[in-house]
Design an enzyme around this catalytic site. Structure first.
Site, short mmCIF file in Angstrom:
data_model
loop_
_atom_site.label_atom_id
_atom_site.label_comp_id
_atom_site.label_asym_id
_atom_site.label_seq_id
_atom_site.Cartn_x
_atom_site.Cartn_y
_atom_site.Cartn_z
N TYR A 79 13.17 19.24 92.96
CA TYR A 79 12.82 18.28 94.01
C TYR A 79 14.11 17.72 94.62
CZ TYR A 79 10.77 14.61 96.73
OH TYR A 79 10.40 13.82 97.81
N GLN A 117 3.15 14.25 96.39
CA GLN A 117 2.39 15.46 96.70
C GLN A 117 3.19 16.73 96.36
OE1 GLN A 117 3.25 13.08 98.81
NE2 GLN A 117 3.89 13.83 100.81
N ASN A 122 12.18 8.80 94.82
CA ASN A 122 11.82 7.39 94.88
C ASN A 122 10.78 7.05 93.81
OD1 ASN A 122 9.35 8.34 95.81
ND2 ASN A 122 9.77 7.85 97.95
N SER A 148 19.43 3.95 90.66
CA SER A 148 20.80 4.31 90.29
C SER A 148 21.57 3.07 89.83
CB SER A 148 21.52 4.94 91.48
OG SER A 148 20.97 6.20 91.79
N GLN A 162 27.86 2.97 94.41
CA GLN A 162 26.57 3.08 93.73
C GLN A 162 25.54 2.17 94.38
OE1 GLN A 162 24.34 5.22 91.50
NE2 GLN A 162 26.53 5.49 91.44
N HIS A 185 23.26 3.33 97.38
CA HIS A 185 22.13 4.27 97.21
C HIS A 185 20.82 3.66 97.68
CE1 HIS A 185 23.60 7.95 95.50
NE2 HIS A 185 24.33 7.31 94.60
N GLU A 225 23.79 4.48 83.55
CA GLU A 225 23.78 5.84 84.07
C GLU A 225 25.21 6.34 84.25
OE1 GLU A 225 22.15 8.26 88.04
OE2 GLU A 225 22.34 6.08 88.06
N HIS A 226 26.03 5.55 84.95
CA HIS A 226 27.45 5.86 85.15
C HIS A 226 28.29 4.76 84.51
CE1 HIS A 226 25.32 7.52 88.77
NE2 HIS A 226 26.04 8.59 88.45
N ASP A 258 29.68 12.98 91.13
CA ASP A 258 28.54 13.18 92.02
C ASP A 258 28.62 14.51 92.75
OD1 ASP A 258 27.05 10.97 91.53
OD2 ASP A 258 27.62 9.87 93.32
N GLU A 278 1.80 18.48 48.83
CA GLU A 278 1.08 18.04 50.02
C GLU A 278 -0.41 18.35 49.95
OE1 GLU A 278 3.09 19.66 53.40
OE2 GLU A 278 4.82 18.33 53.18
N HIS A 290 -1.58 27.07 52.00
CA HIS A 290 -0.15 27.29 52.24
C HIS A 290 0.51 27.91 51.01
CE1 HIS A 290 -0.66 24.73 55.75
NE2 HIS A 290 0.64 24.80 56.04
#
Length: 411
Positions: free
Chosen positions: A108, A170, A193, A219, A241, A244, A308-309, A342, A396, A401
């Site tokens: 995506y 979608q 998003n 972000s 950053q 964004h 994240e960064h 990036d 067990e 088994h």
């Protein structure tokens, strides 16, 4: 503290969109594109000829930048590719791990004000290196019904096999469940998003849906700096950053009051001049500069936050980096802006956000592969391992088994 999101209403809207795509296929995709993106393309799929034509129209400097960045991304991700292994765990008992590429995989690529060609590279290059045969890409069309030439050129350059004009929840639904045109994908990758993020979460929780790369949120960057840091470098790092989106988060941890004051002054001067000044005004309003007693405390706070960064810009940056436990990607020293990761250092910019770096890592080649184990025993190998297997099975209370082992040895 990160912003808290109320996804109750969002979740219902996403569920409705997913249902429409599952029942309506291509026709539902086209209708939703008209409703949500304001255009109705003639077809869902972008033809190979259109993709090739976009590549041929692309400016030479962009093609050169793609080639240069892709070289380093390939170099790093090829080294990161998981390797098969074979171990004889006992005489006559061999265990193996093998890696097989996932296929199809869905990528995506968000739309919006700028064509994110770097995200195409970060997703498609490791997919190709992993050996994925069918690499599907969805991206929302503009008002003219077309995907930006730069996105198509990057897709062609990096080895994407099919491209579709679809965005939002979608597109995620189409890749998860398939339509007449869009193949059903085993796993979906890429940022987006809140609608895209919610759709990825929903399809990943459905056994008939698709796996996803990682959970995601807005972000974020966290900078650790001392008085030796250049205030302008720090200001640009925070703003790069923050630009964004209005929900992006930028944090500076420092033990220097003079640096903090200088960074604030520099951002107040630079932010209004930015083409994305409106976004910066909102995101910087909820960003923070925190004074700490010392940089040991700064690293401890960063590990709790799990950014994240993480940028470490101080005299002993390399040593400080050794204490980092939770972060998506770490940038060490004054000459390593987050922008480098990036685009073209070689590491992947698809990273865990919103605290998920505590348990998830950066995207890599192995994320496009499935790990499978194999084992084969001779009769002697079975006899060696049998006592442990029988004892554990008996403990067990799983008699079948135990007998699956014993019957072979008694035969």
């Amino acid at each position: 503290q990160r912003p808290v999101f109320d996804n109750a209403e969002l979740g219902g809207g996403v569920t409705e969109i997913i249902g429409r795509v599952r029942s309506g296929g291509d026709q539902a995709l086209l209708e939703l594109t008209l409703e949500l993106d304001g255009c109705r393309p003639d077809s869902v799929e972008v033809s190979a000829a259109e993709v090739r034509s976009a590549y041929e129209r692309t400016a030479e400097d962009l093609l050169a930048a793609l080639e240069d960045a892709a070289y380093r991304i390939r170099l790093f991700h090829e080294a990161d590719k998981p390797q098969a292994s074979r171990v004889e765990t006992a005489p006559g008992l061999v265990c193996e791990v093998r890696y097989q590429p996932l296929s199809p995989v869905g990528l995506y690529i968000p739309g919006g004000s700028a064509p994110l060609v770097s995200t195409v590279m970060m997703l498609a290059i490791p997919a190709v290196l992993a050996g994925c045969q069918d690499i599907v890409m969805c991206s929302p069309p503009g008002r003219d019904g077309a995907i930006a030439d730069e996105i198509l050129a990057a897709a062609h350059f990096c080895g994407v096999t099919r491209v579709f004009r679809a965005g939002g929840a979608q597109a995620v639904a189409a890749m998860a469940y398939g339509t007449e045109s869009v193949p059903r994908c085993a796993k979906i990758f890429g940022p987006g998003n809140s609608w895209v993020t919610e759709a990825k979460q929903q399809v990943s929780q459905d056994p008939e849906g698709a796996a996803i790369d990682m959970p995601a949120g807005p972000s974020e960057v966290l900078v650790i700096a001392d008085e030796s840091a250049n205030p302008e470098f720090i200001a640009w790092d925070l703003m790069s950053q923050a630009e964004h989106g209005p929900d992006s988060q930028a944090i500076l941890l420092t033990d220097s009051t003079s640096l903090a004051t200088a960074v604030i002054a520099r951002m107040r001067e630079l932010a209004p001049q930015s083409p994305r000044a409106g976004i910066l005004e909102k995101s910087l309003a909820t960003s923070r500069i925190v004074l700490v007693e010392n940089l040991d405390e700064a690293v401890s706070l960063s590990n709790l936050y799990a950014p994240e960064h993480l940028i470490i810009n101080c005299n002993d940056a390399s040593q400080r980096a050794d204490s980092v436990q939770n972060a998506g990607s770490v940038f060490i020293g004054p000459w390593t802006p987050e922008s480098l990761g990036d685009y073209c250092s070689g590491t992947n910019h698809v990273l865990p956000t919103y605290g998920w770096a505590r348990s998830h890592g950066a995207l890599g080649t192995g994320d496009f592969m499935r790990r499978m184990t194999f084992q084969q025993a001779s009769r002697d190998g079975l006899a060696t391992a049998a006592p442990s297997a029988e004892t554990l099975a008996r403990t067990e209370g799983l008699e079948a088994h135990r007998m699956a082992v014993r019957a072979r040895l008694d035969s």
